[in-house]
Design an enzyme around this catalytic site. Structure first.
Site, short mmCIF file in Angstrom:
data_model
loop_
_atom_site.label_atom_id
_atom_site.label_comp_id
_atom_site.label_asym_id
_atom_site.label_seq_id
_atom_site.Cartn_x
_atom_site.Cartn_y
_atom_site.Cartn_z
CG ASP A 84 1.41 -4.94 -4.18
OD1 ASP A 84 1.52 -5.22 -2.97
OD2 ASP A 84 0.79 -3.95 -4.62
CD GLU A 139 -1.82 0.21 -1.60
OE1 GLU A 139 -0.68 -0.29 -1.51
OE2 GLU A 139 -2.85 -0.41 -1.32
N1 DTR Z 1 -3.83 -3.77 -0.84
C1 DTR Z 1 -3.06 -4.10 -2.01
C2 DTR Z 1 -3.23 -5.52 -2.47
C3 DTR Z 1 -4.60 -6.03 -2.33
C4 DTR Z 1 -5.00 -6.98 -1.49
N2 DTR Z 1 -6.31 -7.22 -1.69
C5 DTR Z 1 -6.75 -6.42 -2.65
C6 DTR Z 1 -7.98 -6.27 -3.26
C7 DTR Z 1 -8.15 -5.29 -4.26
C8 DTR Z 1 -7.07 -4.47 -4.65
C9 DTR Z 1 -5.81 -4.66 -4.05
C10 DTR Z 1 -5.70 -5.63 -3.06
C11 DTR Z 1 -1.60 -3.90 -1.76
O1 DTR Z 1 -1.04 -4.62 -0.92
O2 DTR Z 1 -1.02 -3.02 -2.42
ZN ZN Z 2 0.88 -4.23 -1.50
ZN ZN Z 3 -0.80 -2.92 -4.24
#
Ligand code: DTR
Ligand code: ZN
Ligand code: ZN
Ligand code: CA
Length: 447
Positions: free
Chosen positions: A146, A180
């Site tokens: 991530d 992000e």
């Molecule tokens: N928000 C993103 C990880 C994440 C969690 N649920 C989803 C669904 C679709 C795309 C990304 C994500 C992060 O923590 O960077």
């Molecule tokens: Zn994340």
């Molecule tokens: Zn992410």
């Protein structure tokens, strides 16, 4: 230029010989009228098969991002040195591959953030296919899944576009987002600062945030139907069932694009949600465990990946870019040659040029236009060589120097993707230092 005695003698001899030739060779400045026939014409090809993205290359990028985090306090978070180092790594790769890159800065939580935008030259500027991933991690760890995984996958896809010399119908753009994890700050800043006329040119935005989860699922965003179907078609072709991504709305960088009315799609391999028994049945892995148990934790390192998921998702990204970009390439090896000898008068005379008429090539020249030069000369440092495009644009191939060696037999790669391929291209050669002369023996241009 400084000449040893033997060199000067040779130079004087060369001038005498050249003078002798002058009476028999075509006039020094005369240029051949007959356009060169294509040396190896080939039929144009339809859109090519999307490439397999080498997983080793994707993992090499992730190794670099891991090293960057390790060298910078253990993370690549917004406002920290590890993030800027990550951006610099990605930018350097893209610059070397012929992309036009732009670093967009913004401020968030009192720190400077960076978005990296990379445009592949060519394609319809009024129809842009964009792919993006956030490059920042959380403060807790290196953020390899991530979202090093998405960032590395689109980076390698962008490099594959360059390797292929792709000439897609749509203009291809890639983005790496900052901050992000603070709430899609970088991607929101990009969309909000895009003039509405530019927003309307984006035919689709593809988002890749976590595509290598260690206990992976294969989720496809269900926003735009065409984009969704493109990914589904890919995975069906490799026998991998997919599910609709239901938890992601508003949770990653596709959100600001969707809010601006731009068609979006993407892939996701799962975060802290738990894999069910049914999902383990179809995808393998471990039921009752999170798709990524290291989500937003310090253990999100380069060990926190499933290579098969990373590989398949990377190939799916390339499939989507090639397919949705409606890619078509000028067949490699399409070349045109001129073998007429043309004398190069000594300094301070004007330069000479050798023309090649290109025809039958659709679209623009590629970013990897190749120019092979064969010039006979007794002091190549005297020579300044340019490629002149049909519209008169000059691309410097070689500057003059103190290189006293003979002859220029070399290949140059030129990013001529803003030039229409058909027309009269010229090799322009000027001798800018007295004594030593020579002639253009041949040259070839390959698209
Ligand atoms: N928000 C993103 C990880 C994440 C969690 N649920 C989803 C669904 C679709 C795309 C990304 C994500 C992060 O923590 O960077
Ligand atoms: Zn994340
Ligand atoms: Zn992410
Ligand atoms: Ca000279």
């Amino acid at each position: 230029m400084s000449l040893s005695v033997s060199r000067r003698l040779a130079a004087v001899t060369a001038i005498a010989v050249a003078g002798l030739f002058a009476s028999t060779a075509p006039a020094a400045l005369a240029s051949p009228t007959a356009p060169a026939a294509p040396a190896s014409p080939a039929a144009a090809t339809a859109a090519p098969t999307p490439p397999d993205i080498p997983i080793a290359n994707v993992k090499a990028h992730l190794t670099q991002l891991q090293s960057i985090a390790t060298a910078n306090g253990g993370n690549r978070a917004h406002g920290k040195a590890g993030y800027k180092a990550s951006i610099d790594y990605v930018k350097a790769k893209l610059d070397a591959a012929g992309y036009t890159t732009t670093l967009q800065t913004f401020t968030s939580s009192g720190a400077t953030g960076y978005n990296l935008i990379a445009d592949w030259p060519g394609g319809d500027p009024n129809s842009v296919l964009m792919s993006g991933s956030h490059l920042d991690s959380v403060n807790a760890g290196p953020g390899i899944n991530d979202n090093g995984s998405g960032s590395a996958a689109i980076l390698e896809t962008a490099l594959a576009v360059s390797r292929a010399g792709l000439q897609s119908t749509k203009h291809l753009r890639f983005g790496w987002w900052g901050a992000e994890e603070l709430g899609m700050v970088g991607s929101t800043y990009y969309v909000n600062n895009l003039p509405s006329a530019e927003k309307s040119k984006i035919s689709g935005y593809l988002n890749f945030d976590m595509v290598g989860s260690p206990n992976p699922g294969y989720f496809v965003y269900d926003d735009d139907a065409t984009i969704e179907q493109t990914f589904k078609t890919y995975f069906a072709g490799v026998g991998i069932p997919t599910e609709i991504e239901t938890e992601g709305d508003g949770r990653s960088d596709h959100a600001p694009f969707k809010n601006a009315g731009i068609p979006v799609g993407g892939l996701f391999s799962g975060a802290d949600y738990i894999k069910t028994a049914a999902q383990a049945q179809k995808w393998g892995g471990t039921s009752g465990k999170a798709f990524d148990a290291c989500y937003h934790r310090s253990c999100d390192t380069s060990a926190n990946l499933d290579d098969a998921a990373l590989d398949k998702n990377s190939d799916a990204i390339a499939y989507a870019v090639w397919t949705l970009g409606a890619a078509a390439t000028v067949p490699p090896g399409r070349s045109f040659e001129n073998t007429t000898d043309i004398n190069i008068p000594d300094s301070p005379a004007a330069g000479v040029s050798s023309p090649i008429t290109v025809s039958g090539v659709t679209g623009n020249a590629p970013a990897t236009t190749k120019v092979d030069v064969n010039i006979v000369h007794t002091y190549r440092g005297d020579l300044q060589i340019d490629l002149i495009a049909p519209d008169g644009t000059a691309y410097r191939l070689k500057n003059s120097s103190s290189d006293s060696a003979d002859n220029v037999i070399a290949s140059y790669t030129v990013n001529a993707s803003s030039e229409v391929a058909n027309g009269v291209w010229k090799l322009q050669v000027k001798d800018v230092a007295a004594q030593d002369v020579g002639y253009i023996n041949s040259w070839k241009i390959t698209f």
